[in-house]
Design an enzyme around this catalytic site. Structure first.
Site, PDB file in Angstrom:
ATOM      1  N   LYS A  95       6.936  17.551   1.016  1.00  0.00           N
ATOM      2  CA  LYS A  95       6.166  16.546   1.752  1.00  0.00           C
ATOM      3  C   LYS A  95       5.725  17.137   3.087  1.00  0.00           C
ATOM      4  O   LYS A  95       6.572  17.647   3.839  1.00  0.00           O
ATOM      5  CB  LYS A  95       7.009  15.300   1.994  1.00  0.00           C
ATOM      6  N   ASP A 129       3.359  16.591  -2.252  1.00  0.00           N
ATOM      7  CA  ASP A 129       3.498  15.161  -2.542  1.00  0.00           C
ATOM      8  C   ASP A 129       2.611  14.383  -1.577  1.00  0.00           C
ATOM      9  O   ASP A 129       2.352  14.843  -0.472  1.00  0.00           O
ATOM     10  CB  ASP A 129       4.949  14.706  -2.323  1.00  0.00           C
ATOM     11  N   MET A 130       2.169  13.203  -2.010  1.00  0.00           N
ATOM     12  CA  MET A 130       1.390  12.378  -1.091  1.00  0.00           C
ATOM     13  C   MET A 130       2.263  11.262  -0.547  1.00  0.00           C
ATOM     14  O   MET A 130       2.987  10.603  -1.298  1.00  0.00           O
ATOM     15  CB  MET A 130       0.169  11.790  -1.782  1.00  0.00           C
ATOM     16  N   ARG A 177      -1.203  15.806  -9.774  1.00  0.00           N
ATOM     17  CA  ARG A 177      -0.264  14.809 -10.295  1.00  0.00           C
ATOM     18  C   ARG A 177      -0.880  13.437 -10.030  1.00  0.00           C
ATOM     19  O   ARG A 177      -1.295  13.141  -8.911  1.00  0.00           O
ATOM     20  CB  ARG A 177       1.072  14.910  -9.562  1.00  0.00           C
ATOM     21  N   LYS A 180       0.887   5.970  -9.605  1.00  0.00           N
ATOM     22  CA  LYS A 180       0.425   4.647  -9.156  1.00  0.00           C
ATOM     23  C   LYS A 180       0.428   4.572  -7.627  1.00  0.00           C
ATOM     24  O   LYS A 180      -0.456   4.006  -7.015  1.00  0.00           O
ATOM     25  CB  LYS A 180       1.327   3.559  -9.720  1.00  0.00           C
ATOM     26  N   GLY A 181       1.452   5.132  -6.976  1.00  0.00           N
ATOM     27  CA  GLY A 181       1.575   5.061  -5.512  1.00  0.00           C
ATOM     28  C   GLY A 181       2.838   4.317  -5.135  1.00  0.00           C
ATOM     29  O   GLY A 181       3.119   3.249  -5.699  1.00  0.00           O
ATOM     30  N   ARG A 282      12.807   4.111  -4.663  1.00  0.00           N
ATOM     31  CA  ARG A 282      13.066   3.863  -6.095  1.00  0.00           C
ATOM     32  C   ARG A 282      13.528   2.420  -6.288  1.00  0.00           C
ATOM     33  O   ARG A 282      13.199   1.777  -7.268  1.00  0.00           O
ATOM     34  CB  ARG A 282      14.128   4.828  -6.641  1.00  0.00           C
TER      35      ARG A 282
HETATM   36  C1  LIG Z   1       7.289  12.656 -11.066  1.00  0.00           C
HETATM   37  C2  LIG Z   1       6.822  11.620 -10.095  1.00  0.00           C
HETATM   38  C3  LIG Z   1       6.315  12.023  -8.864  1.00  0.00           C
HETATM   39  C4  LIG Z   1       5.846  11.074  -7.953  1.00  0.00           C
HETATM   40  N1  LIG Z   1       5.254  11.466  -6.779  1.00  0.00           N
HETATM   41  C5  LIG Z   1       4.727  10.536  -5.949  1.00  0.00           C
HETATM   42  C6  LIG Z   1       4.004  10.903  -4.767  1.00  0.00           C
HETATM   43  O1  LIG Z   1       3.844  12.081  -4.427  1.00  0.00           O
HETATM   44  N2  LIG Z   1       3.513   9.902  -3.976  1.00  0.00           N
HETATM   45  C7  LIG Z   1       3.658   8.581  -4.308  1.00  0.00           C
HETATM   46  O2  LIG Z   1       3.159   7.720  -3.576  1.00  0.00           O
HETATM   47  N3  LIG Z   1       4.341   8.213  -5.419  1.00  0.00           N
HETATM   48  C8  LIG Z   1       4.874   9.147  -6.230  1.00  0.00           C
HETATM   49  N4  LIG Z   1       5.565   8.748  -7.350  1.00  0.00           N
HETATM   50  C9  LIG Z   1       5.931   7.314  -7.534  1.00  0.00           C
HETATM   51  C10 LIG Z   1       4.836   6.535  -8.226  1.00  0.00           C
HETATM   52  O3  LIG Z   1       3.740   6.369  -7.353  1.00  0.00           O
HETATM   53  C11 LIG Z   1       5.354   5.147  -8.625  1.00  0.00           C
HETATM   54  O4  LIG Z   1       5.711   4.447  -7.463  1.00  0.00           O
HETATM   55  C12 LIG Z   1       6.545   5.165  -9.558  1.00  0.00           C
HETATM   56  O5  LIG Z   1       6.447   6.174 -10.510  1.00  0.00           O
HETATM   57  C13 LIG Z   1       6.712   3.801 -10.261  1.00  0.00           C
HETATM   58  O6  LIG Z   1       5.630   3.545 -11.096  1.00  0.00           O
HETATM   59  P1  LIG Z   1       5.652   3.848 -12.688  1.00  0.00           P
HETATM   60  O7  LIG Z   1       4.284   4.355 -13.015  1.00  0.00           O
HETATM   61  O8  LIG Z   1       6.743   4.804 -12.999  1.00  0.00           O
HETATM   62  O9  LIG Z   1       5.910   2.514 -13.433  1.00  0.00           O
HETATM   63  P2  LIG Z   1       6.290   0.990 -12.923  1.00  0.00           P
HETATM   64  O10 LIG Z   1       5.003   0.324 -12.524  1.00  0.00           O
HETATM   65  O11 LIG Z   1       7.384   1.096 -11.934  1.00  0.00           O
HETATM   66  O12 LIG Z   1       6.822   0.400 -14.249  1.00  0.00           O
HETATM   67  C14 LIG Z   1       5.965   0.009 -15.302  1.00  0.00           C
HETATM   68  C15 LIG Z   1       6.797  -0.410 -16.489  1.00  0.00           C
HETATM   69  O13 LIG Z   1       7.447   0.733 -17.050  1.00  0.00           O
HETATM   70  C16 LIG Z   1       8.756   0.380 -17.512  1.00  0.00           C
HETATM   71  N5  LIG Z   1       9.759   1.127 -16.720  1.00  0.00           N
HETATM   72  C17 LIG Z   1       9.593   1.682 -15.501  1.00  0.00           C
HETATM   73  N6  LIG Z   1      10.714   2.294 -15.085  1.00  0.00           N
HETATM   74  C18 LIG Z   1      11.634   2.091 -16.052  1.00  0.00           C
HETATM   75  C19 LIG Z   1      13.000   2.477 -16.225  1.00  0.00           C
HETATM   76  N7  LIG Z   1      13.641   3.175 -15.296  1.00  0.00           N
HETATM   77  N8  LIG Z   1      13.626   2.098 -17.362  1.00  0.00           N
HETATM   78  C20 LIG Z   1      12.991   1.382 -18.317  1.00  0.00           C
HETATM   79  N9  LIG Z   1      11.683   0.995 -18.201  1.00  0.00           N
HETATM   80  C21 LIG Z   1      11.023   1.347 -17.107  1.00  0.00           C
HETATM   81  C22 LIG Z   1       8.897  -1.115 -17.308  1.00  0.00           C
HETATM   82  O14 LIG Z   1       8.465  -1.762 -18.470  1.00  0.00           O
HETATM   83  C23 LIG Z   1       7.918  -1.384 -16.163  1.00  0.00           C
HETATM   84  O15 LIG Z   1       7.456  -2.693 -16.116  1.00  0.00           O
HETATM   85  C24 LIG Z   1       5.981   9.689  -8.278  1.00  0.00           C
HETATM   86  C25 LIG Z   1       6.488   9.303  -9.521  1.00  0.00           C
HETATM   87  C26 LIG Z   1       6.895  10.245 -10.433  1.00  0.00           C
HETATM   88  C27 LIG Z   1       7.401   9.787 -11.775  1.00  0.00           C
END
Ligand SMILES: Cc1cc2nc3c(=O)[nH]c(=O)nc-3n(C[C@H](O)[C@H](O)[C@H](O)COP(=O)(O)OP(=O)(O)OC[C@H]3O[C@@H](n4cnc5c(N)ncnc54)[C@H](O)[C@@H]3O)c2cc1C
Length: 324
Positions: A95, A129-130, A177, A180-181, A282
């Site tokens: 970061k 990372d953002m 990468r 969603k944010g 998280r």
């Molecule tokens: C590898 C990685 C790197 C990232 N880097 C950044 C970054 O640089 N900057 C940034 O702003 N954000 C980052 N993020 C975070 C990202 O922006 C999201 O906030 C985060 O991933 C939560 O969104 P989601 O797409 O995983 O799904 P969500 O919208 O959280 O979940 C959608 C659905 O998926 C299912 N689900 C989700 N998690 C679980 C679980 N643990 N067990 C079972 N079902 C589940 C559920 O049905 C849920 O309703 C990163 C995420 C990942 C995975």
């Protein structure tokens, strides 16, 4: 409400210091791969054995002191050396605020240049990372500057920003990468509605798969993952052009399943002492994560659970007092 609460907690410097000082782990060990390089390397080797590559985050952010930023740089240099020495399948995530972006742009640029140069010597990729909106454009500027000399860098596009579509076009030739944010952003600049964010992520993913360089689809959302699987099949997009990414400790079975199905898979492996902000975000994304972590800790030690309850209460009180 809960999201706002945990995001507020993630940015609370006092609580961050307390967490580090007293090692108040709140179950963080289930999603953080240890506090030192040796523990992290073991976790990475285990994932590599399942055909999963890793992106390693030596945790840290929002650094406001020169010495702290220099220390972060030294630690990341050690991680780069450890990747090389152990010959593991891994790259770096960092970061910019960890390397001093909030202190001075040029100081941060110098720190990053040293890291990117060392990684480049070993053919190791570095992902920027953002973070929150205040750091979005300065981070893009850092990428622009460093790209003049190095090609082993890439970054993240956050689908909740209205401007993400424009940004992905500008940076389409980078390894990106797509997420969603994770931060709390105002209505004036970012979608707030989950469906709109999901739709925009799908749009960005499709665009980059068709027009861009390597795409990392970083989500735990099986609806989006299934959509991507169908899309790549329908459009004959080879598996070498993309990967799925998830965070360490989340949806482990799905991670293994995707790797077994032959998709490139990369786990984001955070480690280190500065786990607090990461951990709170998280919880903000999915408060159910708290249940999972509490269960895990409860299985180990009943009295830790009591500690968590008391600690969470105390943290809440302190956070309110600080925000007033
Ligand atoms: C590898 C990685 C790197 C990232 N880097 C950044 C970054 O640089 N900057 C940034 O702003 N954000 C980052 N993020 C975070 C990202 O922006 C999201 O906030 C985060 O991933 C939560 O969104 P989601 O797409 O995983 O799904 P969500 O919208 O959280 O979940 C959608 C659905 O998926 C299912 N689900 C989700 N998690 C679980 C679980 N643990 N067990 C079972 N079902 C589940 C559920 O049905 C849920 O309703 C990163 C995420 C990942 C995975």
């Amino acid at each position: 409400m809960l999201k706002d609460f945990f995001i507020g907690m993630s940015q609370n410097k006092l609580l961050n210091n307390m967490a580090q000082k007293y090692g108040f782990k709140l179950g963080a060990q289930s999603v953080v791969a240890g506090t030192n390089i040796e523990e992290m390397i073991e976790s990475v080797k285990e994932l590599n054995a399942h055909g999963i590559s890793c992106t390693i985050d030596n945790l840290g952010e929002f650094v406001s002191d020169n010495e702290e930023a220099l220390e972060a740089k030294r630690q990341i240099l050690n991680v780069i050396e450890a990747i090389k020495e152990n010959d593991i399948d891994a790259h770096i995530s960092l970061k910019p605020t960890q390397l001093g972006l909030d202190i001075d742009y040029d100081f941060c640029l110098d720190n990053l240049r040293e890291l990117v140069a060392r990684a480049n010597d070993y053919n190791i990729f570095i992902n920027f990372d953002m973070e929150d909106y205040g750091h979005l454009h300065p981070s893009f500027n850092l990428i622009d500057e460093l790209s003049k000399d190095y090609s082993n860098i890439g970054t993240v596009i956050q689908a909740y920003f209205f401007e993400s579509e424009e940004n992905i076009q500008t940076y389409k030739d980078y390894r990106l990468r797509l997420v969603k944010g994770a931060y709390k952003e105002p209505e004036a600049i970012a979608y707030q509605d989950k469906r709109e964010i999901d739709q925009n992520l799908i749009k960005l993913v499709e665009y980059h798969l068709l027009n861009g360089k390597y795409t990392s689809i970083a989500t735990h959302d099986h609806h989006i993952i299934n959509h991507v699987k169908r899309f790549v099949k329908d459009n004959n997009i080879p598996k070498e052009k993309f990967e799925f990414q998830m965070l360490y400790g989340f949806r482990k079975n799905l991670q293994l399943e995707l790797a077994k199905e032959g998709y490139n898979f990369c786990t984001y492996v955070p480690f280190g002492h500065d786990w607090y902000g990461y951990f709170m975000r998280r919880l903000a994304e999915r408060p159910q994560n708290l249940n999972l972590m509490v269960k895990q800790v409860f299985n180990k030690k009943t009295n830790t659970l009591i500690g968590i309850g008391a600690g969470a209460f105390l943290l809440g009180r302190l956070s309110k007092r600080k925000n007033k």
